[in-house]
Structure formats: structure tokens, C-alpha cells
Design a protein around this motif. Structure first.
Motif, mmCIF file in Angstrom:
data_model
loop_
_atom_site.group_PDB
_atom_site.id
_atom_site.type_symbol
_atom_site.label_atom_id
_atom_site.label_comp_id
_atom_site.label_asym_id
_atom_site.label_seq_id
_atom_site.Cartn_x
_atom_site.Cartn_y
_atom_site.Cartn_z
ATOM 1 N N TRP A 16 0.853 -1.191 0.000
ATOM 2 C CA TRP A 16 0.000 0.000 0.000
ATOM 3 C C TRP A 16 0.883 1.232 0.000
ATOM 4 O O TRP A 16 1.775 1.385 0.840
ATOM 5 N N ARG A 18 0.860 5.009 0.673
ATOM 6 C CA ARG A 18 0.099 6.043 1.361
ATOM 7 C C ARG A 18 1.021 7.235 1.592
ATOM 8 O O ARG A 18 2.004 7.146 2.337
ATOM 9 N N GLU A 20 1.513 11.108 2.905
ATOM 10 C CA GLU A 20 0.914 12.061 3.829
ATOM 11 C C GLU A 20 1.977 13.078 4.225
ATOM 12 O O GLU A 20 3.083 12.689 4.617
ATOM 13 N N LEU A 25 4.261 6.411 3.943
ATOM 14 C CA LEU A 25 4.029 5.571 5.108
ATOM 15 C C LEU A 25 4.820 4.276 4.970
ATOM 16 O O LEU A 25 4.740 3.582 3.950
ATOM 17 N N LEU A 64 -9.160 -0.892 4.051
ATOM 18 C CA LEU A 64 -9.043 -0.306 2.717
ATOM 19 C C LEU A 64 -10.373 -0.415 1.994
ATOM 20 O O LEU A 64 -11.086 -1.416 2.123
ATOM 21 N N THR A 94 -2.435 2.201 -4.551
ATOM 22 C CA THR A 94 -3.016 3.237 -3.702
ATOM 23 C C THR A 94 -4.439 2.802 -3.383
ATOM 24 O O THR A 94 -5.024 1.985 -4.101
ATOM 25 N N ASP A 96 -8.103 4.309 -0.840
ATOM 26 C CA ASP A 96 -8.678 5.054 0.267
ATOM 27 C C ASP A 96 -8.840 4.103 1.454
ATOM 28 O O ASP A 96 -8.900 2.882 1.279
ATOM 29 N N HIS A 97 -8.918 4.678 2.644
ATOM 30 C CA HIS A 97 -9.059 3.840 3.828
ATOM 31 C C HIS A 97 -9.908 4.522 4.882
ATOM 32 O O HIS A 97 -10.129 5.737 4.837
ATOM 33 N N PRO A 101 -3.935 4.612 10.688
ATOM 34 C CA PRO A 101 -2.885 3.585 10.724
ATOM 35 C C PRO A 101 -2.130 3.600 12.050
ATOM 36 O O PRO A 101 -1.733 4.660 12.545
ATOM 37 N N HIS A 112 6.864 8.153 8.359
ATOM 38 C CA HIS A 112 6.617 8.764 7.052
ATOM 39 C C HIS A 112 7.987 9.128 6.490
ATOM 40 O O HIS A 112 8.605 10.094 6.938
#
Length: 141
Positions: A16, A18, A20, A25, A64, A94, A96-97, A101, A112
Motif C-alpha cells: 500500500w 500512502r 501524507e 508511510l 481499505l 493506492t 482510500d481507507h 494507521p 513517514h
């Protein structure tokens, strides 16, 4: 065996992606030093989206949205801790979730990572950091 010279095996994984606040991540397992992309190996009969959703729920405690799972890139890199010539082929997605986390189960820590975090990252994660930095989607330092 694959037909590529010097390759003795390929481990298939899903991950995954992610982003941010300019960082990617990444997770670190208990007893390990390097961070890697959250995800894992599909079980027999599992599709990539199914495997991704299962692994992310186990590792990060989030759900997810399978309808939003989209392929981003596939990378190959030497497998850490495996015999020389073993590759990991990681299909990165990718999605959405829901949920926040957090480390679960085997995961000790989340971070990150930026492009400057190469020394802290697995070979596969470094390749993804390079790709994301080159495309302007990741902080360089």
C-alpha cells in the motif's frame, strides 16, 4: 526458477502506497532495522486487492476501500535476508481507507519516509522513494 540469469527465485508481494505530508508511510517489524512498505504476500487464490486489504488490516488496523484500489507501479529488488539472487516483485497500490494507521501484530513502528531516508529503508522501499521523488510526489529531504 525464472529465466533471468542469476535469479534463483521471485517472491511476489503487494504493498500500500500512502503519502501524507510529503512522506511515504512505512512500517518496521519487531526485531528488524529497516522500514518497508506495508503489505505482504498473497495467499493462494487471493487477488491482489484482497491480499492488500487483509495485510493492511493485520499490520495497520485500517480498512481499505477495495473499490478504490488502483495500481501505481511494480518494482523488483533483492530480497533482504534471502539467498543471493532472490528477488522481491512488489505490486504497489493506492487506496482510500477508514481508520488511523497504527502498529499492529508484527509491526513495531510506523514512519513517514522522505527521499532522504534511504538508509532506513528496504531495497524495495528505496526504489519506490526514488520513483515518488522523481515524480515530485515526495519530499526529497
Amino acid at each position: 526458477m525464472t529465466e533471468e540469469i542469476g535469479v534463483i527465485g521471485v517472491i511476489e508481494k503487494v504493498a500500500w502506497i500512502r503519502l501524507e505530508d510529503g512522506g511515504l508511510l512505512a512500517a518496521r517489524s519487531h526485531g528488524r532495522e529497516l522500514f518497508y512498505l506495508p503489505g505482504g504476500k498473497p495467499e493462494p487464490g487471493e487477488t491482489h486487492p484482497e491480499a492488500l486489504a487483509r495485510e493492511i488490516a493485520e499490520e495497520l488496523g485500517v480498512t481499505l476501500d477495495r473499490a478504490t484500489v488502483r495500481p501505481l507501479l511494480t518494482v523488483e529488488a533483492p530480497a533482504h535476508g534471502k539467498p543471493a539472487g532472490t528477488l522481491v516483485r512488489t505490486s504497489c497500490y493506492t487506496a482510500d481507507h477508514t481508520g488511523t494507521p497504527a502498529p499492529c501484530g508484527e509491526i513495531a513502528e510506523l514512519a513517514h519516509l522522505t527521499h532522504g531516508d534511504h538508509p532506513r529503508a528496504s531495497a524495495t522501499t528505496r526504489t519506490v522513494l526514488d520513483h515518488l521523488a522523481a515524480s515530485g510526489r515526495l519530499l526529497r529531504w
